[in-house]
Design an enzyme around this catalytic site. Structure first.
Site, PDB file in Angstrom:
ATOM      1  N   ASN A  42      37.216  45.394  44.861  1.00 39.49           N
ATOM      2  CA  ASN A  42      37.367  45.845  43.426  1.00 39.49           C
ATOM      3  C   ASN A  42      36.065  46.282  42.802  1.00 39.49           C
ATOM      4  O   ASN A  42      35.020  45.752  43.235  1.00 39.49           O
ATOM      5  CB  ASN A  42      38.197  44.979  42.541  1.00 39.49           C
ATOM      6  CG  ASN A  42      37.299  43.724  42.148  1.00 39.49           C
ATOM      7  OD1 ASN A  42      36.869  43.141  43.055  1.00 39.49           O
ATOM      8  ND2 ASN A  42      37.359  43.016  41.046  1.00 39.49           N
ATOM      9  N   ILE A  43      35.853  47.613  42.258  1.00 36.05           N
ATOM     10  CA  ILE A  43      34.956  48.187  41.719  1.00 36.05           C
ATOM     11  C   ILE A  43      35.133  48.358  40.206  1.00 36.05           C
ATOM     12  O   ILE A  43      35.917  49.348  40.043  1.00 36.05           O
ATOM     13  CB  ILE A  43      34.541  49.406  42.505  1.00 36.05           C
ATOM     14  CG1 ILE A  43      34.476  49.158  43.969  1.00 36.05           C
ATOM     15  CG2 ILE A  43      33.319  50.229  41.838  1.00 36.05           C
ATOM     16  CD1 ILE A  43      33.318  48.556  44.454  1.00 36.05           C
ATOM     17  N   GLU A  44      34.433  47.860  39.347  1.00 39.99           N
ATOM     18  CA  GLU A  44      34.574  47.815  37.928  1.00 39.99           C
ATOM     19  C   GLU A  44      33.649  49.099  37.267  1.00 39.99           C
ATOM     20  O   GLU A  44      32.740  49.451  37.908  1.00 39.99           O
ATOM     21  CB  GLU A  44      34.552  46.746  37.442  1.00 39.99           C
ATOM     22  CG  GLU A  44      35.380  45.577  37.816  1.00 39.99           C
ATOM     23  CD  GLU A  44      35.460  44.378  37.080  1.00 39.99           C
ATOM     24  OE1 GLU A  44      34.408  43.945  36.392  1.00 39.99           O
ATOM     25  OE2 GLU A  44      36.461  43.672  37.200  1.00 39.99           O
ATOM     26  N   CYS A  53      41.086  48.639  41.647  1.00 39.70           N
ATOM     27  CA  CYS A  53      41.414  47.272  42.297  1.00 39.70           C
ATOM     28  C   CYS A  53      40.966  47.501  43.699  1.00 39.70           C
ATOM     29  O   CYS A  53      41.130  48.648  44.577  1.00 39.70           O
ATOM     30  CB  CYS A  53      43.126  47.184  42.121  1.00 39.70           C
ATOM     31  SG  CYS A  53      43.170  46.748  40.480  1.00 39.70           S
ATOM     32  N   GLU A  55      42.856  46.413  46.451  1.00 37.48           N
ATOM     33  CA  GLU A  55      43.967  47.123  47.377  1.00 37.48           C
ATOM     34  C   GLU A  55      44.174  48.364  47.445  1.00 37.48           C
ATOM     35  O   GLU A  55      44.514  49.106  48.329  1.00 37.48           O
ATOM     36  CB  GLU A  55      45.474  46.270  46.977  1.00 37.48           C
ATOM     37  CG  GLU A  55      45.929  46.244  45.815  1.00 37.48           C
ATOM     38  CD  GLU A  55      45.360  44.965  44.930  1.00 37.48           C
ATOM     39  OE1 GLU A  55      44.110  45.055  44.741  1.00 37.48           O
ATOM     40  OE2 GLU A  55      46.199  44.585  44.304  1.00 37.48           O
ATOM     41  N   CYS A  88      48.177  43.898  40.521  1.00 35.24           N
ATOM     42  CA  CYS A  88      48.944  44.174  39.212  1.00 35.24           C
ATOM     43  C   CYS A  88      49.800  45.222  39.358  1.00 35.24           C
ATOM     44  O   CYS A  88      50.106  45.834  40.502  1.00 35.24           O
ATOM     45  CB  CYS A  88      47.639  44.902  38.386  1.00 35.24           C
ATOM     46  SG  CYS A  88      47.069  46.576  39.157  1.00 35.24           S
ATOM     47  N   CYS A  91      49.023  48.817  40.965  1.00 34.67           N
ATOM     48  CA  CYS A  91      48.679  48.596  42.399  1.00 34.67           C
ATOM     49  C   CYS A  91      50.000  48.591  42.992  1.00 34.67           C
ATOM     50  O   CYS A  91      50.347  49.234  44.053  1.00 34.67           O
ATOM     51  CB  CYS A  91      47.726  47.362  42.760  1.00 34.67           C
ATOM     52  SG  CYS A  91      45.948  47.998  42.420  1.00 34.67           S
TER      53      CYS A  91
HETATM   54  N1  THU Z   1      42.127  43.003  40.648  1.00 37.20           N
HETATM   55  C1  THU Z   1      42.248  43.674  41.912  1.00 37.20           C
HETATM   56  O1  THU Z   1      41.193  44.292  42.524  1.00 37.20           O
HETATM   57  N2  THU Z   1      43.352  43.355  42.468  1.00 37.20           N
HETATM   58  C2  THU Z   1      44.296  42.586  42.120  1.00 37.20           C
HETATM   59  O2  THU Z   1      45.058  42.207  42.976  1.00 37.20           O
HETATM   60  C3  THU Z   1      44.235  41.703  40.918  1.00 37.20           C
HETATM   61  C4  THU Z   1      43.107  42.268  39.902  1.00 37.20           C
HETATM   62  C5  THU Z   1      40.594  43.332  39.986  1.00 37.20           C
HETATM   63  C6  THU Z   1      40.638  44.324  38.839  1.00 37.20           C
HETATM   64  C7  THU Z   1      39.582  43.816  38.075  1.00 37.20           C
HETATM   65  O3  THU Z   1      38.425  44.284  38.689  1.00 37.20           O
HETATM   66  C8  THU Z   1      39.513  42.276  38.142  1.00 37.20           C
HETATM   67  O4  THU Z   1      40.442  42.074  39.273  1.00 37.20           O
HETATM   68  C9  THU Z   1      40.113  41.544  37.174  1.00 37.20           C
HETATM   69  O5  THU Z   1      41.377  42.098  36.681  1.00 37.20           O
END
Ligand code: THU
Length: 133
Positions: A42-44, A53, A55, A88, A91
Site C-alpha cells: 500500500n502506498i499512501e 491498496c 492488492e 476493502c 479492491c
Molecule cells: N489497505 C490495503 O492496502 N489493503 C487492504 O486489503 C486493506 C487496507 C491499506 C489502505 C491504507 O493504506 C491502509 O491499509 C489503511 O486502510
C-alpha cells in the site's frame, strides 16, 4: 507454489509499504499459473483518497508486465492483524474485473493464519461491464 511461500512473498513486500498516515502496512503477491509472482504494497498520500491498496498495486504490476486475466492463479494479501486481512470494497470491485472468477484469493496475517476465498464470495452481485449493455 505452497500457500506459505506466497504469504512469505507478500510479507516481504510489506517492507516497501509507504503508510505514514495509517501506519498499517499491507503486502500482496499475485501468482500466475506459470509461477510468476508480482508484489505490491500500500502506498499512501497526504491527500488520503489518493492512496493505493497493496492488492491493487500487485494486480496492476502484473497487468503492466503483460499478464493476462486468464493467466492469474491466485493473489495473497497480508497484514499484521488479529485475523486474516479483509480487503476493502474498492479492491473487491477492482479484483472482480481483473482476476478470473476461479482465482484463489488468499487472505492472511503475518502469523500465517489464512483462508482461501473467491471474488464471488467476497463481493456477491458485483458490478460488471455487462450491466451497462
Ligand atoms: N489497505 C490495503 O492496502 N489493503 C487492504 O486489503 C486493506 C487496507 C491499506 C489502505 C491504507 O493504506 C491502509 O491499509 C489503511 O486502510
Amino acid at each position: 507454489m505452497e500457500v506459505k511461500e506466497l504469504i512469505s512473498l507478500a510479507i516481504e513486500v510489506m517492507d516497501y509499504s509507504y503508510s505514514p498516515y495509517s501506519n498499517f502496512k499491507v503486502g500482496a503477491c499475485l501468482l500466475t499459473k506459470d509461477g510468476r509472482t508480482f508484489k505490491g504494497a500500500n502506498i499512501e498520500n497526504s491527500s488520503y483518497g489518493l492512496s493505493m491498496c497493496a492488492e491493487r498495486n500487485a494486480t496492476f504490476q502484473a497487468y503492466c508486465s503483460g499478464v493476462k486475466k486468464e493467466e492469474i492463479e491466485a493473489i495473497c494479501i497480508v497484514a499484521k492483524c488479529n485475523r486474516p486481512v479483509s480487503p476493502c470494497g474498492a479492491c473487491r470491485q477492482v479484483l472482480s474485473e481483473l482476476l478470473p472468477t476461479d482465482a484463489k484469493i488468499i487472505l492472511a496475517n503475518t502469523d500465517y493464519q489464512y483462508f482461501e476465498t473467491t471474488i464471488e464470495k467476497l463481493l456477491p452481485y458485483y458490478f460488471t461491464k455487462d450491466d451497462m449493455e
